[in-house]
Design an enzyme around this catalytic site. Structure first.
Site, short mmCIF file in Angstrom:
data_model
loop_
_atom_site.label_atom_id
_atom_site.label_comp_id
_atom_site.label_asym_id
_atom_site.label_seq_id
_atom_site.Cartn_x
_atom_site.Cartn_y
_atom_site.Cartn_z
N CYS A 65 8.36 58.78 -31.70
CA CYS A 65 8.89 58.61 -33.06
C CYS A 65 9.20 57.13 -33.35
O CYS A 65 9.82 56.46 -32.53
CB CYS A 65 10.16 59.45 -33.23
SG CYS A 65 10.80 59.36 -34.91
N CYS A 69 16.83 55.73 -33.83
CA CYS A 69 18.11 56.44 -33.67
C CYS A 69 18.61 56.24 -32.23
O CYS A 69 17.94 56.65 -31.28
CB CYS A 69 17.93 57.92 -33.97
SG CYS A 69 17.01 58.20 -35.51
N CYS A 72 18.56 59.04 -29.43
CA CYS A 72 17.43 59.97 -29.31
C CYS A 72 16.45 59.65 -28.18
O CYS A 72 15.98 58.52 -28.03
CB CYS A 72 16.68 60.03 -30.63
SG CYS A 72 15.43 61.34 -30.65
N CYS A 109 13.98 77.61 -35.25
CA CYS A 109 14.07 76.24 -35.80
C CYS A 109 13.06 75.36 -35.09
O CYS A 109 13.09 75.26 -33.85
CB CYS A 109 15.46 75.67 -35.56
SG CYS A 109 16.78 76.70 -36.20
N CYS A 140 13.25 77.66 -39.92
CA CYS A 140 13.87 76.36 -40.20
C CYS A 140 12.94 75.29 -39.63
O CYS A 140 12.37 75.48 -38.56
CB CYS A 140 15.24 76.26 -39.56
SG CYS A 140 16.03 74.66 -39.85
N CYS A 200 20.29 72.66 -44.05
CA CYS A 200 21.02 72.61 -42.79
C CYS A 200 21.29 71.13 -42.54
O CYS A 200 20.35 70.36 -42.34
CB CYS A 200 20.18 73.22 -41.68
SG CYS A 200 20.91 73.01 -40.04
N ARG A 272 27.57 75.39 -37.10
CA ARG A 272 26.95 75.64 -35.79
C ARG A 272 27.51 74.72 -34.71
O ARG A 272 27.50 73.50 -34.85
CB ARG A 272 25.42 75.47 -35.86
CG ARG A 272 24.73 75.78 -34.52
CD ARG A 272 23.21 75.77 -34.61
NE ARG A 272 22.75 76.62 -35.67
CZ ARG A 272 21.97 76.19 -36.68
NH1 ARG A 272 21.56 74.96 -36.72
NH2 ARG A 272 21.59 77.04 -37.62
N1 SAM Z 1 12.97 63.58 -36.60
C1 SAM Z 1 13.69 64.50 -37.38
C2 SAM Z 1 15.00 63.93 -37.87
O1 SAM Z 1 15.53 63.01 -37.28
O2 SAM Z 1 15.50 64.46 -38.88
C3 SAM Z 1 13.96 65.83 -36.71
C4 SAM Z 1 14.34 65.89 -35.24
S1 SAM Z 1 15.86 65.09 -34.79
C5 SAM Z 1 15.77 65.11 -33.03
C6 SAM Z 1 17.12 66.28 -35.27
C7 SAM Z 1 18.56 65.98 -35.01
O3 SAM Z 1 18.86 66.20 -33.64
C8 SAM Z 1 19.07 64.57 -35.25
O4 SAM Z 1 19.34 64.34 -36.59
C9 SAM Z 1 20.35 64.56 -34.44
O5 SAM Z 1 21.46 64.96 -35.23
C10 SAM Z 1 20.10 65.60 -33.35
N2 SAM Z 1 20.01 64.94 -32.03
C11 SAM Z 1 18.97 64.23 -31.56
N3 SAM Z 1 19.23 63.74 -30.33
C12 SAM Z 1 20.49 64.15 -30.00
C13 SAM Z 1 21.33 63.95 -28.86
N4 SAM Z 1 20.95 63.23 -27.84
N5 SAM Z 1 22.55 64.52 -28.87
C14 SAM Z 1 22.96 65.26 -29.94
N6 SAM Z 1 22.21 65.48 -31.03
C15 SAM Z 1 20.99 64.93 -31.08
FE1 SF4 Z 2 12.86 60.27 -34.57
FE2 SF4 Z 2 14.70 61.16 -32.86
FE3 SF4 Z 2 15.43 59.75 -34.99
FE4 SF4 Z 2 14.46 62.27 -35.34
S1 SF4 Z 2 16.35 61.69 -34.29
S2 SF4 Z 2 13.95 60.44 -36.53
S3 SF4 Z 2 12.98 62.32 -33.63
S4 SF4 Z 2 14.17 59.01 -33.29
#
Ligand code: SAM
Ligand code: SF4
Ligand code: DTB
Length: 326
Positions: A65, A69, A72, A109, A140, A200, A272
């Site tokens: 990606c 973030c 992530c 989901c 979802c 959500c 949730r």
């Molecule tokens: N890429 C898309 C996005 O960011 O909207 C969808 C997937 S992203 C992994 C979905 C959500 O997972 C993120 O917005 C975050 O809130 C949660 N998430 C991701 N990594 C996480 C982590 N290490 N611990 C807790 N929540 C996490």
């Molecule tokens: Fe990409 Fe992870 Fe950020 Fe979702 S949370 S936009 S998968 S880097």
């Protein structure tokens, strides 16, 4: 006025989209028992407190990606040891959905490590939504940013919910993500609402944010009109190699307070208890359910990390007299 009318108008006044940061901070600052009491009372007015909604997650597109973030595992900006994969085939997704349904999940989901949905992928995603829904599961998706046209196509395919988290407060956002803005998130949430798809949206607790930021995140969510139908509250799962891989662990009681404040400010939303349950004791989870959490991710995987297995959760439910939502 009859008692019924009075009760109905009191309930209507409880659903507000004009929460101030100070009001929410005042909830956080209540003595723990007073906060839990108020949250649980709110919960009982709107829900059967012994029912919990079960959602199973599947990562349909792993890694690679372009977003940064800081929490992530799937961002290209960090060395987390995760290999990028292609979008899963329809058969693989169908098999996972069949297994989730057989285990008792109500919603399936599907997440993709994308910054935004590309038009070329819309037909495949729409076909997946259609197929999962035909199994009798709620659907979802979480695919990053959407255009209005894409949202309309997902709605037409039968998508029930779209997950798009605000993650934290507006002020703290740029400490966590620099490749998009808070307003980008709000814009996509608006697009989803306008398409008639249920929203959500929630966030992550334990990223080094202050209590003010936790209240600020809830302020954003509770001032959406209507409120999101589903509010995932995640405890950060620290991922080695990411900038948040070895931060300070947040006190679980502060997590419980956040759930309680979400319940009070968004009385009808399904809240949730999301990522991070493996790091929470059974007792801390029980407090979350008491504080108004009424949904979990169900199944041994989240997206790239683990989650309690079915047996462990069903045993916890039995000990707490909880049952899946009908
Ligand atoms: N890429 C898309 C996005 O960011 O909207 C969808 C997937 S992203 C992994 C979905 C959500 O997972 C993120 O917005 C975050 O809130 C949660 N998430 C991701 N990594 C996480 C982590 N290490 N611990 C807790 N929540 C996490
Ligand atoms: Fe990409 Fe992870 Fe950020 Fe979702 S949370 S936009 S998968 S880097
Ligand atoms: C949400 O709020 N939490 C889920 C789901 N929406 C997509 C994701 C949790 C991810 C936890 C870390 C991982 O497994 O990679």
């Amino acid at each position: 006025m009859t008692i019924m009318t009075v009760q109905r108008s009191e309930t209507a006044r409880e659903i507000r989209s004009d929460w101030t940061r100070d009001e929410i901070l005042a909830l956080f600052a209540l003595p723990f028992n007073a906060l839990l009491h108020r949250a649980h009372e709110t919960h009982r007015r709107h829900f059967d407190p012994d029912r919990v909604q079960l959602s199973t997650l599947l990562n349909i597109k792993t890694g690679g990606c372009p977003e940064d973030c800081k929490y992530c595992s799937q961002s290209v900006h960090y060395e987390t040891g995760l290999d990028a994969e292609r979008l899963l085939e329809r058969d693989e997704i169908r098999a996972a959905a069949v297994a989730a349904k057989a285990a008792g999940a109500q919603r399936f989901c599907m997440g993709a490590a994308w910054r935004e949905l590309k038009d070329r992928d819309v037909p495949r995603i729409a076909a997946i939504v259609h197929e999962v829904r035909a199994l009798g599961l709620e659907t979802c998706m979480t695919l990053g940013m959407l255009t209005a046209d894409q949202a309309a196509q997902l709605k037409a395919a039968g998508l029930d919910y779209y997950n798009h988290n605000v993650d934290t407060s507006p002020e703290y956002y740029s400490e966590i993500i620099t490749t998009r803005s808070y307003q980008d998130r709000l814009d996509t949430i608006g697009t989803v609402q306008e398409a008639g798809i249920k929203v959500c949206s929630g966030g992550i607790i334990g990223m080094g944010e202050s209590r003010e930021d936790r209240a600020g995140m809830l302020e954003t969510l509770a001032n959406l009109d209507p409120h999101p139908e589903s509010v995932p509250i995640n405890m950060l799962v620290p991922i080695a190699g990411t900038p948040l891989g070895d931060g300070k662990v947040l006190d679980s009681f502060e997590f419980v307070r956040t759930i309680a404040a979400a319940r009070i400010t968004m009385p009808r939303a399904v809240v949730r208890l999301s990522a991070g349950r493996q790091a929470l004791s059974d007792e801390a989870q029980a407090l979350c359910f008491h504080a108004g959490a009424n949904s979990i991710f169900y199944g041994e995987r989240l997206l790239t990390t683990g989650n309690p297995d079915h047996e462990k959760d069903l045993a916890l439910f039995a000990r707490l007299d909880l049952r899946p939502t009908e």
